[in-house]
Design a protein around this motif. Structure first.
Motif, short mmCIF file in Angstrom:
data_model
loop_
_atom_site.label_atom_id
_atom_site.label_comp_id
_atom_site.label_asym_id
_atom_site.label_seq_id
_atom_site.Cartn_x
_atom_site.Cartn_y
_atom_site.Cartn_z
N MET A 121 -13.00 -3.52 6.27
CA MET A 121 -11.87 -4.42 6.50
C MET A 121 -10.55 -3.71 6.18
O MET A 121 -9.58 -3.81 6.93
N LEU A 122 -10.51 -2.96 5.07
CA LEU A 122 -9.29 -2.22 4.72
C LEU A 122 -8.97 -1.17 5.78
O LEU A 122 -7.79 -0.98 6.12
N GLN A 123 -9.98 -0.51 6.30
CA GLN A 123 -9.76 0.49 7.35
C GLN A 123 -9.12 -0.15 8.58
O GLN A 123 -8.18 0.39 9.17
N ILE A 124 -9.62 -1.31 8.96
CA ILE A 124 -9.10 -2.00 10.14
C ILE A 124 -7.69 -2.52 9.90
O ILE A 124 -6.79 -2.34 10.73
N LEU A 125 -7.47 -3.16 8.74
CA LEU A 125 -6.14 -3.72 8.44
C LEU A 125 -5.09 -2.62 8.32
O LEU A 125 -3.98 -2.76 8.84
N SER A 126 -5.43 -1.52 7.65
CA SER A 126 -4.43 -0.47 7.46
C SER A 126 -4.15 0.30 8.74
O SER A 126 -3.13 0.98 8.84
N ALA A 127 -5.03 0.20 9.72
CA ALA A 127 -4.75 0.78 11.04
C ALA A 127 -3.72 -0.08 11.78
O ALA A 127 -3.00 0.41 12.66
N GLN A 128 -3.63 -1.36 11.42
CA GLN A 128 -2.66 -2.27 12.03
C GLN A 128 -1.29 -2.16 11.38
O GLN A 128 -0.26 -2.31 12.02
N HIS A 129 -1.27 -1.93 10.08
CA HIS A 129 -0.03 -1.83 9.32
C HIS A 129 -0.31 -1.16 7.98
O HIS A 129 -1.37 -1.34 7.41
N PRO A 130 0.66 -0.38 7.48
CA PRO A 130 0.48 0.20 6.15
C PRO A 130 0.26 -0.90 5.12
O PRO A 130 0.79 -2.00 5.24
N LEU A 131 -0.54 -0.59 4.12
CA LEU A 131 -0.93 -1.59 3.13
C LEU A 131 -0.85 -0.97 1.74
O LEU A 131 -1.46 0.06 1.46
N ILE A 132 -0.05 -1.60 0.88
CA ILE A 132 0.01 -1.21 -0.53
C ILE A 132 -0.60 -2.34 -1.33
O ILE A 132 -0.17 -3.50 -1.23
N ILE A 133 -1.63 -2.01 -2.10
CA ILE A 133 -2.32 -3.02 -2.92
C ILE A 133 -2.04 -2.71 -4.38
O ILE A 133 -2.39 -1.64 -4.87
N PHE A 134 -1.39 -3.65 -5.05
CA PHE A 134 -1.05 -3.49 -6.47
C PHE A 134 -1.92 -4.45 -7.28
O PHE A 134 -1.87 -5.66 -7.08
N PRO A 160 -6.56 4.72 6.85
CA PRO A 160 -5.39 5.38 7.43
C PRO A 160 -4.08 5.28 6.65
O PRO A 160 -3.41 6.28 6.47
N ALA A 161 -3.68 4.12 6.23
CA ALA A 161 -2.35 3.96 5.64
C ALA A 161 -2.43 2.98 4.48
O ALA A 161 -2.06 1.81 4.60
N ILE A 162 -2.93 3.46 3.36
CA ILE A 162 -3.10 2.58 2.21
C ILE A 162 -2.70 3.31 0.94
O ILE A 162 -2.90 4.52 0.80
N ILE A 163 -2.08 2.57 0.06
CA ILE A 163 -1.79 3.05 -1.30
C ILE A 163 -2.37 2.02 -2.26
O ILE A 163 -2.15 0.81 -2.09
N LEU A 164 -3.09 2.51 -3.23
CA LEU A 164 -3.69 1.64 -4.24
C LEU A 164 -2.97 1.89 -5.56
O LEU A 164 -2.99 3.01 -6.09
#
Length: 195
Positions: A121-134, A160-164
């Motif tokens: 799910m994270l792979q799919i969502l971050s391909a749609q938009h960058p995602l920063i999870i705090f 693809p575009a995630i920061i944890l």
């Protein structure tokens, strides 16, 4: 692809530390709140990206079990009604799939399936938009959340575009615990930045 992305946050409550994935559940409730402020076409595109992935869609109940707010993106209205009706039965259905323990995914098999589906799910969502999870106050995370975060981190190069972002109080971390070992492994990683 949305260029601005989403910054989502969840705080682990010390009194809720026995509730699996509590901080992540709050983070994804924040995600849904932000996403619902976007235009309808964009929301539809995100939903289609999730539901058109056969593996994710086939395992959507694994996500909905612990992140119920994600049902907005993973089900149609009719599916949601069907799920509510199915949840009212005595749970004797056995279609050969992995069993979901409704008391908190105590079964290792179900937890592993959830973790794989969550990472997808994270792979799919971050391909749609960058995602920063705090995630704040990780010193109080439950074991299931620690395990999930470890697995997300180990797969981070495939997302693809995630920061944890993880925050904790140094003085609250107990040595020789799983969380302590995980944080030590992060500190030795080239992809870790401590502040």
């Amino acid at each position: 692809i949305k260029q601005t992305g989403f910054f989502i946050k969840g705080k682990q409550d010390q009194l809720q530390r026995l509730l699996p994935y509590q901080a992540l559940s709050l983070a994804f409730a924040d995600y849904i709140d932000q996403l619902m402020m976007e235009d309808k076409q964009y929301i539809k595109a995100v939903k289609q990206a999730l539901t058109l992935n056969e593996t994710l869609y086939a395992n959507k109940e694994l996500i909905i079990q612990f992140l119920p707010v994600m049902s907005i993106l993973l089900t149609e209205q009719q599916d949601t009604n069907d799920n509510n009706n199915n949840n009212n039965n005595n749970g004797d259905d056995d279609d050969g799939d992995k069993t979901i323990d409704k008391k908190g995914f105590q079964q290792i098999e179900a937890q592993e399936a959830f973790e794989k589906t969550f990472i997808l799910m994270l792979q799919i969502l971050s391909a749609q938009h960058p995602l920063i999870i705090f995630i704040d106050d990780i010193q109080w995370l439950d074991d299931a959340s620690i395990n999930l975060i470890e697995n997300v981190y180990s797969c981070i190069v495939t997302i693809p575009a995630i920061i944890l972002l993880l925050s904790y109080r140094d003085n609250e971390i107990i040595e020789d615990t799983r969380l302590h070992a995980f944080l030590q492994s992060l500190e030795s990683s080239k992809r870790f930045i401590g502040i």
